[in-house]
Design an enzyme around this catalytic site. Structure first.
Site, short mmCIF file in Angstrom:
data_model
loop_
_atom_site.label_atom_id
_atom_site.label_comp_id
_atom_site.label_asym_id
_atom_site.label_seq_id
_atom_site.Cartn_x
_atom_site.Cartn_y
_atom_site.Cartn_z
N SER A 50 0.95 -1.13 0.03
CA SER A 50 0.02 -0.07 0.13
C SER A 50 0.95 1.19 -0.04
O SER A 50 2.04 1.24 0.15
CB SER A 50 -0.77 -0.05 1.27
OG SER A 50 -0.06 0.26 2.51
N ASP A 51 0.49 2.38 -0.24
CA ASP A 51 0.93 3.63 0.09
C ASP A 51 1.03 3.90 1.62
O ASP A 51 0.20 3.14 2.43
CB ASP A 51 0.76 4.83 -0.80
CG ASP A 51 1.84 5.65 -1.04
OD1 ASP A 51 2.86 5.77 -0.04
OD2 ASP A 51 1.78 6.69 -1.81
N TRP A 52 1.90 4.72 1.87
CA TRP A 52 2.07 5.00 3.52
C TRP A 52 0.47 5.15 3.97
O TRP A 52 -0.09 6.50 3.79
CB TRP A 52 2.66 6.41 3.71
CG TRP A 52 3.07 6.84 5.09
CD1 TRP A 52 2.39 7.10 6.22
CD2 TRP A 52 4.47 6.52 5.27
NE1 TRP A 52 3.28 7.57 6.92
CE2 TRP A 52 4.48 6.97 6.79
CE3 TRP A 52 5.47 6.02 4.90
CZ2 TRP A 52 5.89 7.07 7.71
CZ3 TRP A 52 6.61 6.05 5.94
CH2 TRP A 52 6.60 6.47 7.26
#
Ligand code: BGC
Length: 703
Positions: free
Chosen positions: A264-266
């Site tokens: 995922s992104d942050w």
């Protein structure tokens, strides 16, 4: 797929507890203090930014390899001894900082980009990192978006070539070699289309545009063997990318055959709650995992909620196993089981070598784009005193650009010093940073070079602007300087195309330098003083005004294009329709003429050759980027007015002529048709061999 690895994965899965499995899906960030217990229990599959977070915590030795080794040691104390993979944003270099990715794209030289990525991999891996969150391969048509700096611009063909070259550069032939990194193609997908150029915002992209414009770099990255992808922050067509099963699973795995894993992104798993598509963290985790996000970057919600969802029967063990399998597959491929630790003596030998600096110099040179050069003012010669002025006069680390956590200020020669080293001995250089001083020094100068533009923090993640003009105060300086009537060169440092028609008109010469990296100042000096000639081309259209955005070369024709007569046409009443500079544009210190376009046949059957004569009509040797464009005149869906299909650099001596030859085949004419399938449609095509996307020698053929 490697059968031996798959067997090993099955064996491991057979031994792992549910918690250990979910642990592999968790990417941990040691925010303030280290949670050693988490690692010892096998509850993290990856650590992000270990080196940054560990600095100042008493680790000595070369770089941060020692810190990573310490964390790895803790992870290997866990029952099953599954190594961690250390991730970090190694975006355009590590210690040796190369031009920002948009500048790299301007070199139209994917091979060089691959070499730079290989240097970055060697340097970063010497500090214990095994996974980079790069390449960023998002097509971007809106320069207000700060992240336009991080990608290859607006064109899917160039974007796909850069994506493949960067993946190969980072990963090499053998991912398990100690000097290679696992690459992460990001941000899947459509992130560049966020409305208004506002990062993290929503966007809408039709399926054909998604497939023909935004997806090609990803497909190329998968074909090049990319180990991982990152899901984007964007809410695309109503489904946040982190929860988009159609794209992450059906397209990425089903159609492209991707067998690595997606991170995922942050915090983006947890943020599905804010998007309003998940009720709570448990629901968010379910949506993301089901969509095909195997690793949760930092938010910790997989670790917190998945076991409960499994108990409640909301998710099956098979689904969790499949995610773990993909992560273990990449860890095995990366050789982490065999070599979990980093040799701490490597950094001193392998970072910032003279060869890597040289490569950075070459890349910086090739990235710069000459936009204007009236009366051949550049290269500067015959001027006794040259004033260098503007906010970049003493720039050091400002030359690095966005995403350069590991570039050190002390490694870069400041711009003034670098120019002094490169300038011919008979030129007197004067420097002034403040506008007042610059204007008074200018009285005594024979020529003026203004070095100005955007501070690196004005581009990159979440650094969006609503006004594409120069930062405050700079336009006034250009105007005041131009009023003095001295020969005036404008050098622009920026992370995006700036809309600067007035300044371009006021200056005699304009060189676009992006943020050129560690050797950028010396490279600039070489170009200004004629030791080297510029050869970069714009990988993105330059607008005349912020309100002209989005403006890109591969647009559709409209029912009332400018080319037909009449008053009611596609235009602005207060602005010319054409951009300030088209995609593909760039000058050099000589001129080229294109003649005699020829096609090997009138109808394309299998393959067609398109050729033209290219002549250097100037007085210096030079390098020209010949570009091949096509237009499919009629389609079941409307087609772009031009599409780049190929390009090649040609180096010619003064007076020399050479025939440039391109081949085009049917597959290159394929697109997403009205019925959703990909393929060609017979009919008439236009073709150009051209110096940029707005001119060139035209021809026609049939398919
Ligand atoms: C960015 C990613 C980056 C990640 C890790 C996020 O905010 O969107 O591009 O890789 O942080 O630093």
């Amino acid at each position: 797929m490697n059968q031996e690895n798959e067997a090993r994965i099955n064996h491991l899965l057979g031994q792992m507890t549910v918690d250990e499995k979910i642990g592999q899906l968790n990417q941990y960030f040691p925010r303030k203090s280290l949670n050693a217990g988490l690692l010892r229990q096998g509850l993290a599959g990856s650590v992000i930014n270990a080196s940054g977070a560990l600095s100042g915590q008493g680790y000595s030795g070369s770089g941060n390899a020692e810190g990573c080794n310490h964390l790895q040691q803790l992870a290997l104390e866990a029952r099953l001894k599954i190594p961690l993979i250390f991730g970090r944003d190694v975006i355009h270099g590590y210690r040796t900082v190369f031009p920002i990715p948009l500048g790299q794209a301007a070199a139209f030289n994917p091979e060089l980009a691959g070499q730079a990525a290989a240097v970055a991999a060697r340097e970063a891996s010497a500090d214990g990192i095994k996974w980079t969150f790069a390449p960023m391969i998002d097509i971007a048509r809106d320069p207000r978006w700060g992240r336009v700096a991080e990608g290859s611009g607006e064109d899917p063909f160039l974007g796909a070539q850069m994506a493949a070259a960067l993946v190969r550069g980072f990963q090499g032939e053998e991912l398990s070699a100690q000097d290679k990194l696992v690459a992460c193609a990001k941000h899947f997908v459509g992130y560049g289309a966020s409305e208004g150029g506002r990062d993290y915002d929503q966007g809408e992209i039709s399926e054909p545009t998604l497939r023909d414009v935004y997806l090609p770099p990803y497909q190329a990255a998968v074909q090049a063997g990319v180990g991982t992808l990152m899901a984007a922050f964007i809410d695309l067509n109503g489904i946040p990318a982190t929860a988009n099963r159609h794209l992450l699973t059906d397209v990425l795995r089903g159609e492209y055959g991707f067998d690595g894993f997606v991170v995922s992104d942050w915090d983006s798993v947890k943020e599905l709650v804010n998007h309003g598509i998940a009720e709570d963290e448990a629901h968010a985790s379910l949506l993301a995992l089901r969509a095909g996000v195997e690793m949760d970057m930092v938010s910790g919600v997989y670790l917190k909620t998945l076991a409960g969802s499994l108990r409640d029967g909301k998710i099956s063990l098979e689904e969790i196993d499949e995610a773990v399998r993909r992560i273990l597959r990449i860890k095995l491929r990366a050789g982490l089981f065999e070599r979990p630790f980093t040799d701490i003596t490597r950094a001193a030998r392998e970072q910032l070598t003279p060869e890597s600096r040289q490569l950075a110099r070459k890349f910086a040179r090739e990235s710069m784009v000459l936009l204007k050069n009236d009366s051949d003012l550049l290269p500067l010669s015959g001027f006794g005193t040259v004033l260098i002025a503007g906010n970049f006069v003493h720039a050091g680390a400002e030359l690095y650009g966005t995403w350069t956590a590991d570039g050190r200020p002390e490694d870069v020669t400041p711009l003034d010093e670098a120019l002094r080293q490169v300038a011919p001995p008979d030129v007197r250089l004067r420097f002034a940073e403040s506008p007042d001083l610059a204007l008074s020094f200018a009285q005594y100068a024979d020529a003026v070079v203004l070095v100005l533009g955007e501070h690196p923090l004005r581009s990159g993640e979440n650094a969006n602007v609503s006004d594409l003009g120069l930062p405050p105060g700079q336009a006034e300086l250009v105007a005041a300087m131009a009023a003095l009537g001295k020969p005036l060169v404008l050098v622009v440092f920026a992370g995006r195309p700036l809309a600067i028609p007035r300044q371009v008109a006021q200056a005699d010469a304009v060189l676009y330098a992006w943020h050129p990296g560690i050797e950028g100042a010396a490279a600039l000096g070489e170009i200004l003083f004629g030791l080297e000639a510029p050869s970069g081309r714009l990988p993105i259209t330059f607008p005349r005004a912020t309100g002209q955005v989005p403006v890109y070369y591969n647009q559709k024709n409209s029912g009332r294009p400018l080319s037909v007569d009449g008053e009611f046409r596609t235009r602005y009443v207060d602005l010319p329709t054409a951009p300030l500079f088209p995609f593909g544009y760039g000058l050099t210190y000589t001129r080229f003429r294109y003649d005699h376009l020829r096609l090997s046949a009138e109808t394309l059957r299998g393959q067609l050759e398109i050729s033209a004569d290219l002549t250097n009509t100037g007085t210096r040797p030079g390098r020209e980027l010949a570009q091949l464009y096509i237009r499919d005149l009629v389609g079941s869906l409307t087609r772009p007015v031009r599409e780049l299909k190929d390009y090649q650099y040609v180096t010619l001596d003064p007076g020399e002529t050479r025939r440039v030859r391109f081949k085009i085949n049917e597959e290159q004419l394929a697109f997403t048709r009205a019925d959703g399938t990909r393929g060609v449609e017979p009919g008439q095509f236009q073709v150009w061999i051209a110096p940029d996307s707005a001119s060139g020698l035209p021809g026609e053929f049939r398919l």
